[in-house]
Scaffold this motif. Sequence first.
Motif, PDB file in Angstrom:
ATOM      1  N   GLU A   1      23.452  36.180  25.892  1.00  0.00           N
ATOM      2  CA  GLU A   1      24.108  37.167  26.750  1.00  0.00           C
ATOM      3  C   GLU A   1      25.385  36.577  27.343  1.00  0.00           C
ATOM      4  OE1 GLU A   1      23.180  40.030  30.636  1.00  0.00           O
ATOM      5  OE2 GLU A   1      21.619  38.721  29.830  1.00  0.00           O
ATOM      6  N   ALA A   2      26.468  37.384  27.333  1.00  0.00           N
ATOM      7  CA  ALA A   2      27.743  36.930  27.882  1.00  0.00           C
ATOM      8  C   ALA A   2      28.412  38.066  28.632  1.00  0.00           C
ATOM      9  CB  ALA A   2      28.654  36.425  26.770  1.00  0.00           C
ATOM     10  N   ASN A   3      29.026  37.728  29.775  1.00  0.00           N
ATOM     11  CA  ASN A   3      29.770  38.678  30.603  1.00  0.00           C
ATOM     12  C   ASN A   3      31.139  38.064  30.854  1.00  0.00           C
ATOM     13  OD1 ASN A   3      30.822  40.370  32.540  1.00  0.00           O
ATOM     14  ND2 ASN A   3      29.020  40.364  33.849  1.00  0.00           N
ATOM     15  N   ILE A   4      32.159  38.583  30.181  1.00  0.00           N
ATOM     16  CA  ILE A   4      33.477  37.970  30.200  1.00  0.00           C
ATOM     17  C   ILE A   4      34.491  38.951  30.776  1.00  0.00           C
ATOM     18  CG2 ILE A   4      35.235  36.778  28.857  1.00  0.00           C
ATOM     19  CD1 ILE A   4      32.446  35.476  28.780  1.00  0.00           C
ATOM     20  N   SER A   5      35.265  38.484  31.766  1.00  0.00           N
ATOM     21  CA  SER A   5      36.307  39.311  32.365  1.00  0.00           C
ATOM     22  C   SER A   5      37.605  38.533  32.414  1.00  0.00           C
ATOM     23  CB  SER A   5      35.905  39.748  33.781  1.00  0.00           C
ATOM     24  OG  SER A   5      37.000  40.371  34.422  1.00  0.00           O
ATOM     25  N   PHE A   6      38.654  39.115  31.832  1.00  0.00           N
ATOM     26  CA  PHE A   6      39.979  38.509  31.890  1.00  0.00           C
ATOM     27  C   PHE A   6      40.838  39.165  32.969  1.00  0.00           C
ATOM     28  CE2 PHE A   6      38.946  37.639  27.324  1.00  0.00           C
ATOM     29  CZ  PHE A   6      38.875  36.262  27.446  1.00  0.00           C
ATOM     30  N   LYS A   7      40.192  39.876  33.887  1.00  0.00           N
ATOM     31  CA  LYS A   7      40.921  40.497  34.992  1.00  0.00           C
ATOM     32  C   LYS A   7      41.277  39.450  36.025  1.00  0.00           C
ATOM     33  CE  LYS A   7      38.050  44.634  34.518  1.00  0.00           C
ATOM     34  NZ  LYS A   7      37.045  45.464  35.199  1.00  0.00           N
ATOM     35  N   LYS A   8      42.290  39.758  36.841  1.00  0.00           N
ATOM     36  CA  LYS A   8      42.649  38.880  37.936  1.00  0.00           C
ATOM     37  C   LYS A   8      41.587  38.937  39.017  1.00  0.00           C
ATOM     38  CE  LYS A   8      47.626  39.207  37.148  1.00  0.00           C
ATOM     39  NZ  LYS A   8      48.940  39.581  37.716  1.00  0.00           N
ATOM     40  N   ASP A   9      41.608  37.924  39.882  1.00  0.00           N
ATOM     41  CA  ASP A   9      40.578  37.763  40.907  1.00  0.00           C
ATOM     42  C   ASP A   9      40.408  39.006  41.766  1.00  0.00           C
ATOM     43  OD1 ASP A   9      38.671  36.458  42.506  1.00  0.00           O
ATOM     44  OD2 ASP A   9      40.195  35.951  43.956  1.00  0.00           O
ATOM     45  N   ASN A  10      41.509  39.613  42.221  1.00  0.00           N
ATOM     46  CA  ASN A  10      41.393  40.747  43.134  1.00  0.00           C
ATOM     47  C   ASN A  10      41.097  42.051  42.411  1.00  0.00           C
ATOM     48  OD1 ASN A  10      43.794  41.175  41.866  1.00  0.00           O
ATOM     49  ND2 ASN A  10      45.027  41.346  43.723  1.00  0.00           N
ATOM     50  N   GLU A  11      40.930  41.978  41.086  1.00  0.00           N
ATOM     51  CA  GLU A  11      40.612  43.179  40.334  1.00  0.00           C
ATOM     52  C   GLU A  11      39.150  43.243  39.937  1.00  0.00           C
ATOM     53  OE1 GLU A  11      44.866  43.640  37.976  1.00  0.00           O
ATOM     54  OE2 GLU A  11      43.141  42.724  37.027  1.00  0.00           O
ATOM     55  N   ILE A  12      38.430  42.134  40.085  1.00  0.00           N
ATOM     56  CA  ILE A  12      37.119  42.006  39.491  1.00  0.00           C
ATOM     57  C   ILE A  12      36.139  43.066  39.968  1.00  0.00           C
ATOM     58  CG2 ILE A  12      35.079  40.524  39.361  1.00  0.00           C
ATOM     59  CD1 ILE A  12      36.990  38.146  39.288  1.00  0.00           C
ATOM     60  N   LEU A  13      36.113  43.332  41.269  1.00  0.00           N
ATOM     61  CA  LEU A  13      35.098  44.216  41.821  1.00  0.00           C
ATOM     62  C   LEU A  13      35.636  45.601  42.164  1.00  0.00           C
ATOM     63  CD1 LEU A  13      33.250  41.697  44.153  1.00  0.00           C
ATOM     64  CD2 LEU A  13      32.621  42.412  41.858  1.00  0.00           C
ATOM     65  N   ARG A  14      36.877  45.902  41.769  1.00  0.00           N
ATOM     66  CA  ARG A  14      37.456  47.187  42.121  1.00  0.00           C
ATOM     67  C   ARG A  14      37.264  48.188  41.001  1.00  0.00           C
ATOM     68  NH1 ARG A  14      43.480  46.357  43.275  1.00  0.00           N
ATOM     69  NH2 ARG A  14      43.325  48.636  43.190  1.00  0.00           N
ATOM     70  N   GLU A  15      36.670  49.322  41.322  1.00  0.00           N
ATOM     71  CA  GLU A  15      36.482  50.365  40.326  1.00  0.00           C
ATOM     72  C   GLU A  15      37.819  50.936  39.868  1.00  0.00           C
ATOM     73  OE1 GLU A  15      33.804  51.494  38.881  1.00  0.00           O
ATOM     74  OE2 GLU A  15      32.376  50.212  39.930  1.00  0.00           O
ATOM     75  N   ASP A  16      38.829  50.966  40.779  1.00  0.00           N
ATOM     76  CA  ASP A  16      40.101  51.608  40.480  1.00  0.00           C
ATOM     77  C   ASP A  16      41.206  50.591  40.246  1.00  0.00           C
ATOM     78  OD1 ASP A  16      40.163  50.633  43.010  1.00  0.00           O
ATOM     79  OD2 ASP A  16      41.324  52.289  43.854  1.00  0.00           O
ATOM     80  N   TYR A  17      40.864  49.439  39.638  1.00  0.00           N
ATOM     81  CA  TYR A  17      41.845  48.374  39.584  1.00  0.00           C
ATOM     82  C   TYR A  17      43.051  48.715  38.716  1.00  0.00           C
ATOM     83  CZ  TYR A  17      40.324  47.036  34.906  1.00  0.00           C
ATOM     84  OH  TYR A  17      40.035  47.026  33.577  1.00  0.00           O
ATOM     85  N   PHE A  18      42.949  49.688  37.839  1.00  0.00           N
ATOM     86  CA  PHE A  18      44.074  50.038  36.987  1.00  0.00           C
ATOM     87  C   PHE A  18      45.112  50.893  37.718  1.00  0.00           C
ATOM     88  CE2 PHE A  18      40.950  49.183  33.612  1.00  0.00           C
ATOM     89  CZ  PHE A  18      41.699  48.306  32.848  1.00  0.00           C
ATOM     90  N   VAL A  19      44.735  51.493  38.835  1.00  0.00           N
ATOM     91  CA  VAL A  19      45.620  52.424  39.517  1.00  0.00           C
ATOM     92  C   VAL A  19      46.936  51.771  39.915  1.00  0.00           C
ATOM     93  CG1 VAL A  19      45.905  53.852  41.565  1.00  0.00           C
ATOM     94  CG2 VAL A  19      43.719  53.836  40.344  1.00  0.00           C
ATOM     95  N   ASP A  20      46.879  50.532  40.408  1.00  0.00           N
ATOM     96  CA  ASP A  20      48.067  49.864  40.917  1.00  0.00           C
ATOM     97  C   ASP A  20      48.746  48.956  39.877  1.00  0.00           C
ATOM     98  OD1 ASP A  20      47.620  50.996  43.411  1.00  0.00           O
ATOM     99  OD2 ASP A  20      46.243  49.396  43.959  1.00  0.00           O
ATOM    100  N   LYS A  21      48.244  48.967  38.666  1.00  0.00           N
ATOM    101  CA  LYS A  21      48.783  48.065  37.665  1.00  0.00           C
ATOM    102  C   LYS A  21      50.121  48.582  37.152  1.00  0.00           C
ATOM    103  CE  LYS A  21      45.970  45.956  35.012  1.00  0.00           C
ATOM    104  NZ  LYS A  21      46.299  44.614  35.434  1.00  0.00           N
TER     105      LYS A  21
END
Length: 423
Positions: free
Chosen positions: A234-254
């Motif tokens: 099992e693997a859980n990989i995220s290449f998001k930035k630190d302040n984006e990890i837990l935000r549901e709407d992290y794409f809004v401000d990108k």
Amino acid sequence: MDITRQSSGNMPSVDRISSLTDGVLCHILSFLPTKISVATSILARRWRFLWAYVPSLDFDCRNHDTDTKFAHIVNRVLLLRGVQSIITFRLRYDDIDCSDCLLPQCLFTCKTLVDLRLHFRNCIPSNGVVSLPSLKKLHIYGVENGLRRMLSGCPVLEELIIDQIDEDDLDFYDVIISSPTITRLIMISFQIYSDESYSREYGVKINVPALRYLQVEGCLSKEISAQLTTSLTEANISFKKDNEILREDYFVDKTYNEMEEGYSSFELNFVDSLCNVKSLKLSSGKRFSVEEFRGQSKSIIRFDHLTRLDLAVDWLFLTKFFERADNLQVLIIREVDARLKCWMEEPKQVPKCLLSHLGTVRIYQFECAEDEFKLVRYILRNAQVLKRMEIHFKCYDICLKTNAIQRIFLFERGSEACELAFK
């Protein structure tokens, strides 16, 4: 704590707590923060030094007025009780500057310590022997030069959690995590950027042949590599930035420029190194370039063991996994920016997973965009053994949802047993 029971009639009161053995009382105290455990010493003569035999120490600076006072208490407690019988040790600092708290060398040679959690930087001593023959769980905040020496002194370590890594913690280039015994590895917030004064990037190298679970969140290192074996499931990989990890709407401000950042060859090769996993969760705000996607199309890496795939990435990854994960059974598609929802029916032949294995599909944050309808239509038409497709709408417009549902119900289905569910 009420340690007595009031008498009924002429019956004397009974102190049930004090009737317990010292071993049982120490076990009870081990579930309490050390500050409270020490406070029980005022209850009675028997309790005065009982806390000193508790095999679990749990310190948290949030329970104290100042860091200096907290450091004094930690050092005082360790001095008074010794560390020979410690099984669990937790130390948390909110303030990064904790130089007043000097952990004794004997803590790092404790033969009984099983669980060690240090939530502050510079926690590993710069010199001296590290020998923790019983340690199975290690959770540290930040990484310094002592990491490799620390791991070499933990011969039976099973779980390693490293939280908050950035270039300020390092005076060498690579973070090297090497252990023959670790089965669970979690790395959070790897904020390792390039150093313009040098000709190369910081790197992360993982060599853990017994690994079963891997979690990497917020890794910004341009160079990441792993030597993994078939043990990884099992693997859980995220290449998001630190302040984006837990935000549901992290794409809004990108911004568009941030979205334009493509994958490095190290990142794509790292994903391919996970080819033996059974369950993979992959998240990223990056998009494939044409060259990257063409290069991936030529790769011969297959994911023959993969049965569950959870994606919040550029939809071109779907083509990659459809073509190489013949045994895929569960597909979960999560929210990404509209610019990453570009579905092209690339496979010239229907992927084997759609013909014989894919049974469940869940799509979240469905916005009724045309590319989303194309993806749904493609899966419904070609998935021959699909049992259930769930579509979770993002919009609240009743008319829009109703029209979308009616449209999807008219799509051709390759599986007569397929159930459609809308939420």
